[in-house]
Design an enzyme around this catalytic site. Structure first.
Site, PDB file in Angstrom:
ATOM      1  N   CYS A  67      73.124  51.695  44.663  1.00 43.23           N
ATOM      2  CA  CYS A  67      74.119  52.554  44.207  1.00 43.23           C
ATOM      3  C   CYS A  67      73.809  54.086  44.136  1.00 43.23           C
ATOM      4  O   CYS A  67      72.936  54.350  44.963  1.00 43.23           O
ATOM      5  CB  CYS A  67      74.290  52.198  42.339  1.00 43.23           C
ATOM      6  SG  CYS A  67      72.596  52.150  41.400  1.00 43.23           S
ATOM      7  N   ARG A  68      73.867  54.636  43.158  1.00 47.49           N
ATOM      8  CA  ARG A  68      73.624  56.308  43.122  1.00 47.49           C
ATOM      9  C   ARG A  68      72.070  56.278  42.941  1.00 47.49           C
ATOM     10  O   ARG A  68      71.391  57.068  43.748  1.00 47.49           O
ATOM     11  CB  ARG A  68      74.365  57.107  41.995  1.00 47.49           C
ATOM     12  CG  ARG A  68      73.946  58.410  42.242  1.00 47.49           C
ATOM     13  CD  ARG A  68      74.630  59.366  41.250  1.00 47.49           C
ATOM     14  NE  ARG A  68      75.480  58.602  40.258  1.00 47.49           N
ATOM     15  CZ  ARG A  68      76.505  58.869  39.781  1.00 47.49           C
ATOM     16  NH1 ARG A  68      77.152  60.026  39.911  1.00 47.49           N
ATOM     17  NH2 ARG A  68      77.049  58.141  38.720  1.00 47.49           N
TER      18      ARG A  68
END
Length: 115
Positions: A67-68
């Site tokens: 994810c980020r």
């Protein structure tokens, strides 16, 4: 693949440099984040869609979830492992770490970046 438990969340994690060449890179970010920039050959399945698309995940190679920054992906890894998918690991630092390490990225339009 050296896998180490992440002390913060107790799921197995690997660094960008440890990602195997044959890994299935699963990006669980939202559509706008994916569109801004993602790893080449990554597969995009937003976090909320993972349960409904579980049958799309491979069972013959490691699954590296990104994810980020690593929070959402660690939750997905924990859930996947609860489903019996033991080859799932979290990408420590997520796409922020991927980009900072100078790993390739692409975007649907323009210069890729991590959103």
């Amino acid at each position: 693949m050296p896998v180490q438990p992440n002390a913060a969340n107790s799921v197995p994690s690997i660094t960008v440099g440890e990602v195997p060449a044959d890994a299935y890179l699963l990006d669980v970010r939202e559509h706008n984040e994916w569109d801004a920039g993602h790893a080449p050959n990554a597969v995009h399945i937003p976090m909320a869609d993972v349960p409904a698309r579980l049958d799309e995940l491979p069972d013959d190679k490691p699954i590296v979830v990104a994810c980020r920054g690593g929070g959402r992906s660690s939750r997905v890894v924990a859930w996947l492992q609860a489903q019996g998918i033991n080859d799932a690991v979290n990408l420590d630092g997520g796409m922020n770490a991927w980009s900072a390490a100078g790993r390739p990225m692409e975007a649907d339009s323009g210069e890729p970046y991590v959103l």
